[in-house]
Motif scaffolding. Structure first.
Motif, PDB file in Angstrom:
ATOM      1  N   UNK A 185       4.382  80.374  36.346  1.00  0.00           N
ATOM      2  CA  UNK A 185       4.718  79.622  37.335  1.00  0.00           C
ATOM      3  C   UNK A 185       3.742  79.585  38.318  1.00  0.00           C
ATOM      4  N   UNK A 186       3.822  78.154  38.943  1.00  0.00           N
ATOM      5  CA  UNK A 186       2.887  77.983  40.106  1.00  0.00           C
ATOM      6  C   UNK A 186       3.580  78.017  41.502  1.00  0.00           C
ATOM      7  N   UNK A 187       2.887  78.218  42.557  1.00  0.00           N
ATOM      8  CA  UNK A 187       3.479  78.090  43.896  1.00  0.00           C
ATOM      9  C   UNK A 187       4.280  76.791  43.988  1.00  0.00           C
ATOM     10  N   UNK A 188       3.938  75.719  43.665  1.00  0.00           N
ATOM     11  CA  UNK A 188       4.392  74.190  43.737  1.00  0.00           C
ATOM     12  C   UNK A 188       5.715  74.354  42.894  1.00  0.00           C
ATOM     13  N   UNK A 189       5.683  75.034  41.643  1.00  0.00           N
ATOM     14  CA  UNK A 189       7.108  75.056  41.006  1.00  0.00           C
ATOM     15  C   UNK A 189       7.989  75.841  41.672  1.00  0.00           C
ATOM     16  N   UNK A 190       7.616  77.030  42.150  1.00  0.00           N
ATOM     17  CA  UNK A 190       8.371  77.695  42.962  1.00  0.00           C
ATOM     18  C   UNK A 190       9.059  77.150  44.320  1.00  0.00           C
ATOM     19  N   UNK A 191       8.196  76.504  44.886  1.00  0.00           N
ATOM     20  CA  UNK A 191       8.601  75.540  46.163  1.00  0.00           C
ATOM     21  C   UNK A 191       9.532  74.653  45.725  1.00  0.00           C
ATOM     22  N   UNK A 192       9.346  74.126  44.635  1.00  0.00           N
ATOM     23  CA  UNK A 192      10.286  72.669  44.127  1.00  0.00           C
ATOM     24  C   UNK A 192      11.434  73.129  43.690  1.00  0.00           C
ATOM     25  N   UNK A 193      11.647  74.547  43.153  1.00  0.00           N
ATOM     26  CA  UNK A 193      12.841  75.052  42.781  1.00  0.00           C
ATOM     27  C   UNK A 193      13.693  75.411  44.098  1.00  0.00           C
ATOM     28  N   UNK A 194      13.053  75.928  44.989  1.00  0.00           N
ATOM     29  CA  UNK A 194      13.839  76.185  46.301  1.00  0.00           C
ATOM     30  C   UNK A 194      14.506  74.815  46.928  1.00  0.00           C
ATOM     31  N   UNK A 195      13.688  73.861  46.577  1.00  0.00           N
ATOM     32  CA  UNK A 195      13.918  72.541  47.136  1.00  0.00           C
ATOM     33  C   UNK A 195      15.408  71.982  46.375  1.00  0.00           C
ATOM     34  N   UNK A 196      15.343  72.292  45.034  1.00  0.00           N
ATOM     35  CA  UNK A 196      16.390  71.832  44.315  1.00  0.00           C
ATOM     36  C   UNK A 196      17.537  72.553  44.849  1.00  0.00           C
ATOM     37  N   UNK A 197      17.417  74.137  45.057  1.00  0.00           N
ATOM     38  CA  UNK A 197      18.551  74.691  45.414  1.00  0.00           C
ATOM     39  C   UNK A 197      18.836  74.350  46.747  1.00  0.00           C
ATOM     40  N   UNK A 198      18.320  73.891  47.711  1.00  0.00           N
ATOM     41  CA  UNK A 198      18.473  73.550  48.907  1.00  0.00           C
ATOM     42  C   UNK A 198      19.146  72.012  48.812  1.00  0.00           C
ATOM     43  N   UNK A 199      19.070  71.306  47.867  1.00  0.00           N
ATOM     44  CA  UNK A 199      19.718  70.056  47.775  1.00  0.00           C
ATOM     45  C   UNK A 199      21.005  70.327  47.353  1.00  0.00           C
ATOM     46  N   UNK A 200      21.159  70.956  46.319  1.00  0.00           N
ATOM     47  CA  UNK A 200      22.359  71.422  45.587  1.00  0.00           C
ATOM     48  C   UNK A 200      23.371  71.989  46.648  1.00  0.00           C
ATOM     49  N   UNK A 201      22.846  72.897  47.517  1.00  0.00           N
ATOM     50  CA  UNK A 201      23.724  73.521  48.528  1.00  0.00           C
ATOM     51  C   UNK A 201      24.293  72.156  49.665  1.00  0.00           C
ATOM     52  N   UNK A 202      23.376  71.503  49.882  1.00  0.00           N
ATOM     53  CA  UNK A 202      23.805  70.319  50.628  1.00  0.00           C
ATOM     54  C   UNK A 202      25.040  69.647  49.901  1.00  0.00           C
ATOM     55  N   UNK A 203      25.005  69.584  48.600  1.00  0.00           N
ATOM     56  CA  UNK A 203      26.199  68.683  47.769  1.00  0.00           C
ATOM     57  C   UNK A 203      27.348  69.353  47.961  1.00  0.00           C
ATOM     58  N   UNK A 204      27.193  70.849  48.086  1.00  0.00           N
ATOM     59  CA  UNK A 204      28.526  71.647  48.355  1.00  0.00           C
ATOM     60  C   UNK A 204      29.237  71.424  49.403  1.00  0.00           C
ATOM     61  N   UNK A 205      28.486  70.936  50.445  1.00  0.00           N
ATOM     62  CA  UNK A 205      28.919  70.689  51.846  1.00  0.00           C
ATOM     63  C   UNK A 205      29.481  69.255  52.066  1.00  0.00           C
ATOM     64  N   UNK A 206      28.765  68.089  51.435  1.00  0.00           N
ATOM     65  CA  UNK A 206      28.888  66.650  51.392  1.00  0.00           C
ATOM     66  C   UNK A 206      29.913  66.553  50.331  1.00  0.00           C
ATOM     67  N   UNK A 207      29.856  67.124  49.397  1.00  0.00           N
ATOM     68  CA  UNK A 207      30.682  66.393  47.970  1.00  0.00           C
ATOM     69  C   UNK A 207      30.259  65.125  47.563  1.00  0.00           C
ATOM     70  N   UNK A 208      28.907  64.659  47.841  1.00  0.00           N
ATOM     71  CA  UNK A 208      28.254  63.626  47.375  1.00  0.00           C
ATOM     72  C   UNK A 208      27.618  64.036  46.065  1.00  0.00           C
ATOM     73  N   UNK A 209      28.442  63.710  44.986  1.00  0.00           N
ATOM     74  CA  UNK A 209      27.871  64.539  43.667  1.00  0.00           C
ATOM     75  C   UNK A 209      27.141  63.280  42.890  1.00  0.00           C
ATOM     76  N   UNK A 210      26.549  62.336  43.697  1.00  0.00           N
ATOM     77  CA  UNK A 210      25.788  61.467  42.794  1.00  0.00           C
ATOM     78  C   UNK A 210      24.460  61.879  42.292  1.00  0.00           C
TER      79      UNK A 210
END
Length: 140
Positions: free
Chosen positions: A1-26
Motif C-alpha cells: 500500500x502506498x501513502x497515496x492509497x492510504x490517503x485516498x482511503x481516509x478521504x473515502x471514509x470522510x465522505x462516507x461520514x458526511x453521508x451519515x449526516x446529510x443522508x444524501x445517499x447518491x
C-alpha cells in the motif's frame, strides 16, 4: 500500500461520514462495495450494502442526522481506517435500543473501523458508548 492509497482511503471514509449526516445517499454505491459487511447493523437488516442503505433510510437512521464530531482522530494503515472521538447530536426522543428515551442532546465516545478494498468500504464496525447516551436521555 502506498501513502497515496492510504490517503485516498481516509478521504473515502470522510465522505462516507458526511453521508451519515446529510443522508444524501447518491454516492453510497461508489463509496462502498455491494457486499459490504456492516457489523454495526442489527441482524434483522438486509445483508450487504442494502442493509446500510436500509438503515440510513429508516426512521432510526434519520434520527442521527446532524451528529457531529466534537473531537476526532483518524488513523489509516494499509486497508484499515479508524475514527475515534466524541460524537454528539440531538435525539428526537422515542425508543433507542429498546429503551424509551426523552428528547435531548447527547455526546458519546465512538470508534468506527473501516476496511477498504480497491478504494471502497467493504467492512465497517462501530464501538459506541450507548450506555452514556441512554443515561443522558434519561432512559436509565
Amino acid at each position: 500500500m502506498t501513502q497515496t492509497t492510504t490517503r485516498n482511503n481516509k478521504q473515502v471514509v470522510e465522505e462516507f461520514d458526511r453521508i451519515l449526516n446529510t443522508h444524501d445517499l447518491s454516492r453510497l454505491d461508489q463509496l462502498c462495495t455491494p457486499d459490504m459487511a456492516n457489523h454495526a447493523l442489527a441482524p434483522t437488516r438486509p445483508s450487504g450494502l442494502a442493509g446500510t442503505r436500509d438503515f440510513l433510510e429508516s426512521e432510526a437512521g434519520r434520527s442521527f442526522r446532524g451528529d457531529t464530531w466534537t473531537s476526532l482522530e483518524t488513523i489509516a494503515e494499509g486497508d484499515l481506517v479508524v475514527q475515534h472521538g466524541v460524537r454528539g447530536g440531538h435525539w428526537p426522543g422515542g425508543p433507542f435500543l429498546g429503551f424509551p428515551t426523552q428528547p435531548g442532546d447527547y455526546r458519546r465516545d465512538v470508534v468506527f473501523i473501516y476496511r477498504l478494498r480497491e478504494g471502497r468500504i467493504c467492512e465497517r464496525w462501530a464501538v459506541r458508548d450507548d450506555l452514556t447516551m441512554l443515561r443522558q436521555l434519561q432512559a436509565l
